[in-house]
Design an enzyme around this catalytic site. Structure first.
Site, PDB file in Angstrom:
ATOM      1  CE  LYS A 167      -3.579   2.721   0.481  1.00  0.00           C
ATOM      2  NZ  LYS A 167      -4.558   2.987  -0.541  1.00  0.00           N
ATOM      3  CE  LYS A 235      -3.254   7.357   6.707  1.00  0.00           C
ATOM      4  NZ  LYS A 235      -3.949   6.125   6.435  1.00  0.00           N
TER       5      LYS A 235
HETATM    6  P1  NAD Z   1     -12.736   8.436   7.346  1.00  0.00           P
HETATM    7  O1  NAD Z   1     -12.086   9.430   8.232  1.00  0.00           O
HETATM    8  O2  NAD Z   1     -13.837   8.875   6.424  1.00  0.00           O
HETATM    9  O3  NAD Z   1     -13.321   7.203   8.198  1.00  0.00           O
HETATM   10  C1  NAD Z   1     -12.758   6.720   9.386  1.00  0.00           C
HETATM   11  C2  NAD Z   1     -13.895   6.437  10.360  1.00  0.00           C
HETATM   12  O4  NAD Z   1     -13.355   5.842  11.530  1.00  0.00           O
HETATM   13  C3  NAD Z   1     -14.639   7.718  10.791  1.00  0.00           C
HETATM   14  O5  NAD Z   1     -16.016   7.576  10.517  1.00  0.00           O
HETATM   15  C4  NAD Z   1     -14.352   7.793  12.298  1.00  0.00           C
HETATM   16  O6  NAD Z   1     -15.447   8.300  13.048  1.00  0.00           O
HETATM   17  C5  NAD Z   1     -14.087   6.338  12.624  1.00  0.00           C
HETATM   18  N1  NAD Z   1     -13.289   6.148  13.848  1.00  0.00           N
HETATM   19  C6  NAD Z   1     -12.135   6.763  14.209  1.00  0.00           C
HETATM   20  N2  NAD Z   1     -11.700   6.292  15.390  1.00  0.00           N
HETATM   21  C7  NAD Z   1     -12.579   5.340  15.781  1.00  0.00           C
HETATM   22  C8  NAD Z   1     -12.682   4.495  16.908  1.00  0.00           C
HETATM   23  N3  NAD Z   1     -11.763   4.521  17.882  1.00  0.00           N
HETATM   24  N4  NAD Z   1     -13.732   3.643  16.992  1.00  0.00           N
HETATM   25  C9  NAD Z   1     -14.673   3.619  16.006  1.00  0.00           C
HETATM   26  N5  NAD Z   1     -14.638   4.399  14.902  1.00  0.00           N
HETATM   27  C10 NAD Z   1     -13.601   5.249  14.796  1.00  0.00           C
HETATM   28  O7  NAD Z   1     -11.545   7.764   6.508  1.00  0.00           O
HETATM   29  P2  NAD Z   1     -11.649   6.882   5.173  1.00  0.00           P
HETATM   30  O8  NAD Z   1     -11.431   7.776   3.992  1.00  0.00           O
HETATM   31  O9  NAD Z   1     -12.826   5.983   5.228  1.00  0.00           O
HETATM   32  O10 NAD Z   1     -10.298   6.037   5.327  1.00  0.00           O
HETATM   33  C11 NAD Z   1     -10.177   4.934   6.218  1.00  0.00           C
HETATM   34  C12 NAD Z   1      -8.845   4.237   5.936  1.00  0.00           C
HETATM   35  O11 NAD Z   1      -8.824   3.783   4.582  1.00  0.00           O
HETATM   36  C13 NAD Z   1      -7.627   5.163   6.108  1.00  0.00           C
HETATM   37  O12 NAD Z   1      -6.559   4.446   6.673  1.00  0.00           O
HETATM   38  C14 NAD Z   1      -7.321   5.577   4.683  1.00  0.00           C
HETATM   39  O13 NAD Z   1      -5.950   5.915   4.532  1.00  0.00           O
HETATM   40  C15 NAD Z   1      -7.705   4.336   3.916  1.00  0.00           C
HETATM   41  N6  NAD Z   1      -8.102   4.546   2.514  1.00  0.00           N
HETATM   42  C16 NAD Z   1      -8.946   5.555   2.164  1.00  0.00           C
HETATM   43  C17 NAD Z   1      -9.274   5.723   0.832  1.00  0.00           C
HETATM   44  C18 NAD Z   1     -10.192   6.844   0.376  1.00  0.00           C
HETATM   45  O14 NAD Z   1     -10.273   7.086  -0.841  1.00  0.00           O
HETATM   46  N7  NAD Z   1     -10.906   7.530   1.255  1.00  0.00           N
HETATM   47  C19 NAD Z   1      -8.781   4.852  -0.146  1.00  0.00           C
HETATM   48  C20 NAD Z   1      -7.965   3.807   0.249  1.00  0.00           C
HETATM   49  C21 NAD Z   1      -7.629   3.658   1.582  1.00  0.00           C
END
Ligand code: NAD
Length: 286
Positions: A167, A235
């Site tokens: 990744k 990050k």
């Molecule tokens: P996001 O911030 O939209 O979602 C994360 C969720 O986790 C939030 O809803 C938050 O409230 C929740 N959260 C945080 N701490 C928590 C806890 N202790 N208990 C329960 N819930 C908790 O982020 P995202 O865009 O969905 O990304 C999530 C992961 O996927 C990240 O690591 C990101 O790097 C990766 N990612 C994102 C994308 C993208 O296009 N958005 C693509 C590939 C990978």
């Protein structure tokens, strides 16, 4: 299967919905009550906390922002999950955190895999993510049917942590391509050439890419709603630079892209989509 899903954000929410559609019982938890209610409206069940979500689960998925959140939630999963549980962390985090979680899970009889994804929100909604999985081969085979509801390219890339290293490689390529597409747009516009026509040609030739296919029009229109936030890409560039140091290799372009992403964040664009690297390149030229 009964699947616990922790972290119902931009990615987790549609992924959990796809698991419901595939016929699984999905019990979800997120710090945001709105996100839990959204899952309930799509046929899942809401839980009041991580412990409640995982209590009856055959498989647990976390989709959290970063390593600290996984470090906070994983011990609760290991404390409350049944022996033999499969734990898939699909967040993008440091490889060393994934390796530590895998060691702690093994000590409790939990089968942990790191399974970060690529494909963005669109891929999460359409169930067409690329999923790179680190961990034991037999655990990967056990998790594969569930992953099939989330993605189309699903590859076991090595032992614990290897998914995160792949990744990191993915993110340095994505960041680099965004930076260069941004430079191409600035060059075309400042030369008086129509960027729409110019990028249409690029998209059809050797320079073509998914990023050009999906994002060139929104970039030219300066639409930067996320998508994937600059904060998260910052990050990920930190993870890539640290992984390079750990491997003892020099990645000069990665270092430069990391600085461009850091600049976007420093300029206050952390909550915009990563295609907002264009704003940094424009600022360098005004
Ligand atoms: P996001 O911030 O939209 O979602 C994360 C969720 O986790 C939030 O809803 C938050 O409230 C929740 N959260 C945080 N701490 C928590 C806890 N202790 N208990 C329960 N819930 C908790 O982020 P995202 O865009 O969905 O990304 C999530 C992961 O996927 C990240 O690591 C990101 O790097 C990766 N990612 C994102 C994308 C993208 O296009 N958005 C693509 C590939 C990978």
């Amino acid at each position: 299967m009964t699947i616990a899903f922790i972290g119902l954000g931009i990615m987790g929410s549609p992924m959990a919905a796809n698991l419901v559609k595939a016929g699984h019982d999905v019990v979800g938890y997120d710090l945001s009550a709105r996100r839990v209610a959204e899952l309930e409206s799509r046929g899942g069940k809401g839980a009041a906390g991580v412990a409640e979500a995982v209590a009856d689960a055959d498989l647990v998925i976390t989709m959290l922002p970063d390593s600290p959140q996984v470090e906070e939630v994983a011990p609760v999963i290991l404390a409350h999950g049944a022996a033999g549980l499969i734990y898939l962390d699909m967040s993008t985090i440091k490889p060393e955190t994934s390796r530590r979680v895998a060691r702690e899970a093994a000590a409790k009889g939990v089968r942990a895999l790191d399974a970060p994804v690529s494909g963005g929100e669109r891929g999460a909604v359409d169930g067409t993510l690329s999923i790179m999985v680190g961990g034991a081969a037999e655990d990967f085979e056990a998790a594969r049917p569930v992953l099939g509801a989330l993605g189309t390219t699903i590859v076991h890339v090595g032992p614990a942590g290897a998914g995160q290293t792949v990744k990191a490689a993915n993110q340095l390529v994505v960041g680099g391509v965004y930076g260069l597409v941004a430079e191409a747009i600035v060059l075309l516009e400042r030369s008086g050439v129509d960027p729409v026509a110019g990028l249409d040609v690029l998209a059809g030739g050797l320079a073509g890419s998914r990023i050009l296919d999906l994002k060139r029009h929104s970039m030219i229109r300066r639409e930067f709603a996320p998508g994937f936030r600059i904060d998260l890409h910052h990050k990920d560039m930190g993870i890539a630079v640290a992984a390079a140091r750990e491997a003892g290799v020099a990645l000069p372009l990665t270092a430069q892209v990391a600085q461009l992403v850091a600049a976007a964040r420093a300029q206050g664009h952390g909550s915009l989509d990563h295609s907002a690297l264009l704003k940094v390149v424009e600022r360098l030229n005004t």
